[in-house]
Design a protein around this motif. Structure first.
Motif, mmCIF file in Angstrom:
data_model
loop_
_atom_site.group_PDB
_atom_site.id
_atom_site.type_symbol
_atom_site.label_atom_id
_atom_site.label_comp_id
_atom_site.label_asym_id
_atom_site.label_seq_id
_atom_site.Cartn_x
_atom_site.Cartn_y
_atom_site.Cartn_z
ATOM 1 N N LEU A 183 0.322 -2.973 -16.214
ATOM 2 C CA LEU A 183 0.131 -4.242 -15.503
ATOM 3 C C LEU A 183 -0.551 -4.050 -14.145
ATOM 4 N N GLY A 184 -1.076 -2.861 -13.910
ATOM 5 C CA GLY A 184 -1.867 -2.643 -12.692
ATOM 6 C C GLY A 184 -1.098 -2.061 -11.519
ATOM 7 N N ALA A 185 0.120 -1.569 -11.744
ATOM 8 C CA ALA A 185 0.905 -1.010 -10.630
ATOM 9 C C ALA A 185 0.343 0.339 -10.202
ATOM 10 N N ALA A 186 0.500 0.622 -8.910
ATOM 11 C CA ALA A 186 0.130 1.951 -8.400
ATOM 12 C C ALA A 186 1.310 2.897 -8.623
ATOM 13 N N THR A 187 1.021 4.182 -8.686
ATOM 14 C CA THR A 187 2.115 5.165 -8.766
ATOM 15 C C THR A 187 1.990 6.143 -7.597
ATOM 16 N N VAL A 219 5.163 3.543 -17.487
ATOM 17 C CA VAL A 219 3.972 3.269 -18.314
ATOM 18 C C VAL A 219 3.708 1.762 -18.373
ATOM 19 N N GLU A 220 4.749 0.960 -18.539
ATOM 20 C CA GLU A 220 4.564 -0.489 -18.603
ATOM 21 C C GLU A 220 4.061 -1.046 -17.270
ATOM 22 N N PRO A 268 9.457 -2.628 0.655
ATOM 23 C CA PRO A 268 10.876 -2.647 1.071
ATOM 24 C C PRO A 268 11.755 -3.643 0.303
ATOM 25 N N ASN A 269 11.138 -4.612 -0.401
ATOM 26 C CA ASN A 269 11.939 -5.515 -1.240
ATOM 27 C C ASN A 269 12.103 -4.976 -2.649
ATOM 28 N N ALA A 270 11.644 -3.741 -2.879
ATOM 29 C CA ALA A 270 11.669 -3.102 -4.211
ATOM 30 C C ALA A 270 10.697 -3.768 -5.181
ATOM 31 N N GLN A 271 9.767 -4.594 -4.655
ATOM 32 C CA GLN A 271 8.759 -5.183 -5.538
ATOM 33 C C GLN A 271 7.731 -4.115 -5.888
ATOM 34 N N VAL A 272 7.312 -4.103 -7.145
ATOM 35 C CA VAL A 272 6.279 -3.151 -7.571
ATOM 36 C C VAL A 272 4.934 -3.624 -7.003
ATOM 37 N N THR A 273 4.180 -2.659 -6.472
ATOM 38 C CA THR A 273 2.912 -3.044 -5.831
ATOM 39 C C THR A 273 1.710 -2.400 -6.514
ATOM 40 N N LYS A 274 0.562 -3.052 -6.280
ATOM 41 C CA LYS A 274 -0.705 -2.509 -6.789
ATOM 42 C C LYS A 274 -1.254 -1.523 -5.770
ATOM 43 N N GLU A 275 -2.375 -0.920 -6.087
ATOM 44 C CA GLU A 275 -2.983 0.070 -5.189
ATOM 45 C C GLU A 275 -3.263 -0.526 -3.804
ATOM 46 N N ASN A 276 -3.615 -1.812 -3.740
ATOM 47 C CA ASN A 276 -3.912 -2.431 -2.439
ATOM 48 C C ASN A 276 -2.651 -2.913 -1.707
ATOM 49 N N GLY A 277 -1.475 -2.603 -2.248
ATOM 50 C CA GLY A 277 -0.223 -2.971 -1.573
ATOM 51 C C GLY A 277 0.298 -4.344 -1.952
ATOM 52 N N GLU A 278 -0.502 -5.109 -2.690
ATOM 53 C CA GLU A 278 -0.082 -6.465 -3.086
ATOM 54 C C GLU A 278 1.025 -6.375 -4.146
ATOM 55 N N PRO A 279 2.111 -7.157 -4.015
ATOM 56 C CA PRO A 279 3.167 -7.077 -5.036
ATOM 57 C C PRO A 279 2.771 -7.740 -6.363
#
Ligand SMILES: Cc1cc2nc3c(=O)[nH]c(=O)nc-3n(C[C@H](O)[C@H](O)[C@H](O)COP(=O)(O)OP(=O)(O)OC[C@H]3O[C@@H](n4cnc5c(N)ncnc54)[C@H](O)[C@@H]3O)c2cc1C
Length: 395
Positions: free
Chosen positions: A140-144, A135-136, A340-351
């Motif tokens: 912040l704009g993350a994709a799921t 949820v958090e 692959p770095n486990a960074q959370v990404t937005k819908e456009n793939g940007e971390p």
């Protein structure tokens, strides 16, 4: 494990060997208190990680939930954490790694995302996994991804126990079958637990409800195998089964298959037909409906004493028994999208800078069931990836 659970040839020797290797290991036994002695399997993995933290003086706070992520100009810079009634703002110089599990214990999220029927009560995941990190991240704009998936596994809920038990191996042993309230089988009971429950969702409708379902077995099966909370008949005779297990229809017992069905509200004509069919399949070794026992995977949790098919045995010795099973899980599978770095990404793939997610709060990388470890393996691998990326470590 398979040998011990079916008490196959050599199980007593193996049990004695295991017990001797534990109790005769004096060097270990003399090391300290009972709780600090030898740990094995998963506990050993956790103990090693905990030891690494301890060696480096890294504090480990329990009962301190993250309530919000802190961000500045699109970068995550810390987290708000509740500890002993106080809300603390913790600054993170390099980033925050979310590892707060899935949403299996959040009924509202289950209803929003997962197939029905669905209930927190059938989940083997820990009570505190309420999807907070997902949820958090979303805020912040993350994709799921994969939010309609879970690590499906049928479970057995026993009154008074804090979490349901996973129902895995016992469904595969010969001499039992799993039926819906129409008294019909709907899947191969010996296939892997994810696939069994996915088959359930394919056929479950209001007219053909498949959860709760019942595992049906006979006196011989009850003597030979452990089923959920029921140890073998010798270790847990019928007179020791709590009354409320019968009253709540968790367990059924009757002199005939028809009476058993009537006791539990299962369609009796159909259940008789199903059991008759299973008894025929036990003779020929061929399950013409769901091909149970045809694959090597199925047979792993079979009983080799039963031939021609170690997963098929007759259900013909009174009294007959049933145990209620639910469409459960041991965690959810969908979560924050990561790279692959486990960074959370937005819908456009940007971390999202400074934000990482691993384990069940991130979307699964192995969403089907390649085999045991498909949850813990990737969780540890991507935690390592996140740590490398955060610290700039190159291997
Ligand atoms: C009975 C059982 C058997 C299993 N067997 C296997 C197996 O053989 N192999 C395998 O790979 N997997 C297995 N699993 C699954 C595996 O244990 C889980 O998938 C795995 O533990 C998930 O790891 P995780 O770190 O994502 O979440 P978890 O291990 O569930 O940990 C999440 C933690 O986050 C905490 N938390 C929740 N919200 C917050 C918050 N807001 N702030 C801070 N902390 C929070 C929770 O309290 C919890 O301690 C099994 C699961 C069960 C229940």
């Amino acid at each position: 494990a398979a040998l011990l659970t079916v008490q196959g040839p050599g199980w007593i020797k193996l049990t004695m060997k295991l017990m001797a290797s534990y109790f005769l290991d004096f060097a270990w036994l003399l090391r300290g208190r009972k709780t600090s002695r030898k740990v094995c399997t998963g506990a050993a993995g956790v103990a090693r990680l905990w030891y690494s933290l301890k060696k480096r003086d890294i504090p480990l706070w329990t009962e301190s939930p993250m309530v919000a992520l802190l961000d500045e100009e699109g970068r995550v810079v810390g987290a708000e954490v509740k500890k002993q009634g106080k809300t603390l703002r913790i600054q993170a110089r390099k980033g925050v790694i979310l590892a707060a599990g899935g949403f299996e214990r959040n009924q509202a999220m289950r209803e929003q995302y997962l197939p029905k029927p669905t209930s927190t009560a059938w989940s083997g995941g820990v009570e505190t996994n309420t999807g907070d990190a997902i949820v958090e991240g979303q805020r912040l704009g993350a994709a799921t991804r994969l939010m309609d998936g879970a690590w499906w596994c049928t479970t057995i809920s026993v009154p008074g126990e804090p979490a349901p038990r996973l129902s895995i191996m016992e469904k595969s042993f010969p001499g039992s079958c799993v039926v819906n309230m129409n008294g019909e089988r709907f899947a191969n009971e010996s296939q892997n637990y994810m696939a069994f429950q996915k088959d359930l969702y394919k056929v479950h409708t209001d007219d053909n409800p498949c959860s709760p379902m019942y595992q049906i077995f006979d006196a011989r099966f009850r003597r030979d195998y452990i089923v959920g909370p029921l140890m073998t008949a010798q270790l847990k005779p019928d007179w020791t089964i709590p009354k409320d297990w019968f009253e709540s229809k968790l367990v059924g017992k009757a002199g005939s298959v028809r009476e058993l069905a009537q006791q539990l509200g299962i369609n009796a004509d159909n259940l008789e037909k199903t059991v008759e069919k299973m008894n025929g399949y036990a003779k020929t070794g061929k399950d013409l409906d769901f091909q149970r026992g045809d694959s090597a995977y199925d047979r792993y949790y079979g009983d080799q004493r039963f031939q021609p098919n170690p997963c098929l045995g007759a259900i013909d010795e009174a009294p007959f028994y049933a145990i209620r099973v639910d469409a459960g899980d041991f965690g959810t599978q969908g979560g924050l999208a990561t790279n692959p770095n486990a960074q959370v990404t937005k819908e456009n793939g940007e971390p999202i800078e400074g934000l990482y997610a691993v384990g069940n709060c991130s979307a699964a990388v192995l969403p089907t069931y390649p085999g045991p470890g498909s949850t813990l393996g990737p969780a540890m691998t991507f935690a390592y990836q996140a740590a490398k990326h955060l610290s700039g470590f190159k291997d």
